[in-house]
Design a protein around this motif. Structure first.
Motif, PDB file in Angstrom:
ATOM      1  N   CYS A   4      -4.265   8.156  -7.431  1.00  7.84           N
ATOM      2  CA  CYS A   4      -3.404   9.089  -8.142  1.00  7.84           C
ATOM      3  C   CYS A   4      -2.818   8.374  -9.339  1.00  7.84           C
ATOM      4  N   HIS A 341       0.927  11.935  -0.533  1.00  5.54           N
ATOM      5  CA  HIS A 341       1.036  10.814  -1.466  1.00  5.54           C
ATOM      6  C   HIS A 341       1.879  11.222  -2.688  1.00  5.54           C
ATOM      7  N   HIS A 345       5.901  10.192  -4.209  1.00  4.55           N
ATOM      8  CA  HIS A 345       6.313   9.814  -5.561  1.00  4.55           C
ATOM      9  C   HIS A 345       7.544  10.609  -6.002  1.00  4.55           C
ATOM     10  N   GLU A 362       3.510   3.142  -5.816  1.00  3.35           N
ATOM     11  CA  GLU A 362       2.153   3.327  -5.282  1.00  3.35           C
ATOM     12  C   GLU A 362       2.015   2.735  -3.884  1.00  3.35           C
ATOM     13  N   TYR A 411      -3.596  -1.209  -6.740  1.00  4.76           N
ATOM     14  CA  TYR A 411      -3.275  -0.308  -5.622  1.00  4.76           C
ATOM     15  C   TYR A 411      -3.313  -1.051  -4.290  1.00  4.76           C
TER      16      TYR A 411
HETATM   17 ZN   LIG Z   1       0.198   7.463  -6.679  1.00  2.00          ZN
END
Ligand SMILES: [Zn+2]
Length: 472
Positions: A4, A341, A345, A362, A411
Motif C-alpha cells: 500500500c 491495513h 493507517h 507500515e 516494508y
Molecule cells: Zn501501508
C-alpha cells in the motif's frame, strides 16, 4: 505482493534541518548566514543558531498527493499579524519573544502578567505569543504551538491573524472541526483575506467535503493567484468528476463512496467489514479516531488515473482510504486484509496527528493485517549481518520515490521491527510510542523513552529476534 502507498509525506521539494536534539524541521531555501541557519517555512522566514543544528538533508521529495495537514504544512502561507496594528515596536516584540533558538518565556510571562483582553498590553502579549506559537510549530512542537496560539487568541479575540494562526495549528494537527470554527471567526474580521479561504479549503478537504473545499479555494483564487491553491483545486475537481456518478453509503464511523457500476452489495459488505476491523483496532491501539473516515472504492483504471500512484501500489491512504475493487462482487480475504491495513493507517494518522514516521505506519499496518516476518526473516538477517541494512532513520520519510525492490525491503524491516516490539514487549509499548509521537517527540527519542533502545539497538534486537524465531 501488492503494497500500500501511504501518502503522508512531509512536504514538496523541502529540505530537512536536523537539530542536535533529534527534532527535524521541514524548510525551504535553507541558507547558512554567519552563525545562523536561515530558512523559510509555511509559517514565514525564521532563523536558528547554527550551534543547535546537527545537519541539513537536502530534499527533493514531491509527493503525488498528501494529507490536508501535510499539504498545508508545505503550503506557503502569509500569516503576518494585521497591518493596521503594526508599529515599529512590534517586530521588536517578535525578537524579544523568540531569540537564540528558543522562546523567552520570562518575557512572555512579563507581558501577560496582570493583562486583560483588549487593552494595548494585551495586544503586545498576543503578538509575543503569536511569535512563540509560530516558532514552536516550525520546531515541530504542535502541543506548545497550540497552547501559545490559544493564549494569543484569548488576548486578541478579534485579531484575524491570531485566529488564522490558531486555525492553522489545528489544521496541522488534523483537527478539522476546531480549525473550521476559528476560520469562521477570522472571516468576520477579514472577509477578503485569501489565506482564510485557502485554509478553509484544506479543512473541508480533511472533512471529506470536496465540494465545499473547491468552493473555498475558488474564493481564495478570486482574491489572489496562488499556484498551490490552483493545484489543490484541480485535484479536488478531478476527484469530483470521477465521483460524480458515485453512490454514497454511510456507517457509524465511515463515509463510503463507490462507482455506480460497482455492486451495491459489495459496498454494504465493505462497510460491514470495516466496522468489524474498526472495533478490533480500536481496542488494540486503545484509541478511537474522532473524525469519520472516508473510503473510496474504485475501478482499476479510475484508481490509477485519480491517485497517480506508482504501479506497485495496491491501495492507498492519503487521508481517505482508496481501494481498487475491479471485478469483485463481495469482500474476500484479500480485500478484508487490505481494508484492515489501510484502516490502521487512518487510526495512526489521527492518533499521532500525522506525526508517525513511515516505518512505524507500515510496520503496524502490516502487523494488524496479519502479516508476519516468516518469509523475509532469512534474507533480513543476512542483510543485517552483512552490515547492509538501511538505518531506520532513513525510513522515516516518504517511500514514494523508492524503486519497488528497495520498497519491499523497507516494508519487511518495518514489519520485523514492529513484530519484535509487539512480541517481546506487547502492543502497549507501541501505543506508548504513538502517544509520544503525538506530542511531538522525535521517533528515536520516543523509542529511548519507551523501549530504552535507540535505532541501532532496535535493529540489533530485531535481527536477534528474527534469528531466534525463524532461524533454522
Ligand atoms: Zn501501508
Amino acid at each position: 505482493m501488492l503494497a500500500c502507498v501511504l501518502l503522508l509525506a512531509d512536504a514538496a521539494r523541502a529540505d530537512k534541518i536536523v537539530l542536535k536534539n533529534g527534532r527535524k524541521i521541514i524548510a525551504y531555501n535553507v541558507v547558512e548566514d554567519g552563525d545562523k541557519i536561515r530558512y523559510e517555512t509555511s509559517a514565514g522566514q525564521l532563523a536558528l543558531p547554527k550551534s543547535i543544528v546537527d545537519h541539513i538533508e537536502k530534499g527533493g521529495i514531491l509527493p503525488l498527493m498528501s494529507s490536508p495537514a501535510a499539504a498545508v504544512a508545505a503550503a506557503g502561507l502569509d500569516l503576518e499579524p494585521a497591518e493596521t496594528a503594526a508599529t515599529a515596536g512590534e517586530s521588536e516584540i517578535d525578537k524579544a519573544a523568540v531569540h537564540d533558538g528558543s522562546v523567552d518565556r520570562n518575557y512572555i510571562n512579563h507581558l501577560e502578567s496582570g493583562t486583560a483582553a483588549g487593552g494595548a498590553k494585551a495586544i503586545q502579549a498576543a503578538r509575543a505569543l503569536h511569535a512563540a506559537a509560530r516558532f514552536e510549530m516550525v520546531r515541530g512542537d504542535l502541543e506548545r504551538a497550540l497552547s501559545d496560539a490559544r493564549a494569543a487568541v484569548s488576548y486578541a479575540p478579534e485579531d484575524p491573524a491570531m485566529l488564522l494562526e490558531l486555525a492553522y495549528v489545528y489544521l496541522r494537527r488534523s483537527e478539522f472541526k476546531q480549525s473550521l470554527e476559528y476560520l469562521e471567526r477570522a472571516k468576520r474580521y477579514a472577509r477578503d483575506n485569501p489565506d482564510v479561504y485557502k485554509l478553509e479549503g484544506w479543512t473541508y478537504y480533511g472533512l471529506n467535503r470536496p465540494d465545499q473545499a473547491a468552493a473555498a479555494w475558488k474564493k481564495s483564487l478570486a482574491l489572489r493567484a496562488d499556484p498551490e491553491v490552483q493545484a489543490a483545486l484541480d485535484k479536488a475537481v478531478r476527484d469530483k468528476a470521477e465521483e460524480e456518478n458515485y453512490r454514497e453509503n454511510e456507517s457509524s464511523h465511515f463515509q463510503l463512496k463507490y462507482n455506480g457500476t460497482a455492486e451495491p452489495g459489495l459496498a454494504r459488505e465493505v462497510l460491514h467489514t470495516l466496522e468489524g476491523h474498526y472495533q478490533q483496532i480500536e481496542s488494540e491501539l486503545n484509541f478511537s479516531p474522532p473524525d469519520p473516515i472516508g473510503v473510496v472504492l474504485y475501478t482499476q483504471e479510475a484508481f490509477a488515473d485519480i491517485t497517480r500512484a506508482p504501479g506497485w501500489a495496491g491501495a492507498l491512504n492519503d487521508g481517505r482510504i482508496r481501494v481498487p475493487v475491479q471485478g469483485l462482487t463481495g469482500v474476500d480475504s484479500e480485500l478484508s486484509r487490505v481494508l484492515r491495513h489501510e484502516l490502521t493507517h487512518s487510526f495512526i494518522q489521527q492518533k499521532t496527528h500525522g506525526r508517525a514516521p513511515t516505518w512505524i505506519q507500515e510496520g503496524v499496518a502490516q502487523w494488524m493485517e496479519g502479516k508476519r516476518s516468516d518469509e523475509s526473516a532469512a534474507v533480513l538477517v543476512q542483510v543485517y549481518d552483512a552490515g547492509q541494512a538501511a538505518p531506520l532513520g532513513q525510513l522515516e520519510g516518504s517511500w514514494m520515490r523508492m524503486p519497488g525492490p528497495l520498497a519491499s525491503y523497507a516494508y519487511a524491516w518495518a514489519l520485523a521491527n514492529i513484530e519484535y516490539i509487539v512480541q517481546t514487549q506487547g502492543m502497549g509499548d507501541v501505543e506508548r510510542i504513538l502517544d509520544r509521537l503525538a506530542t511531538g517527540t522525535a521517533t528515536e527519542q520516543a523509542l529511548r523513552e519507551v523501549l530504552h533502545d535507540d535505532y541501532a539497538d532496535l535493529m540489533q534486537a530485531t535481527a536477534g529476534y528474527l534469528k531466534k524465531n525463524y532461524g533454522r
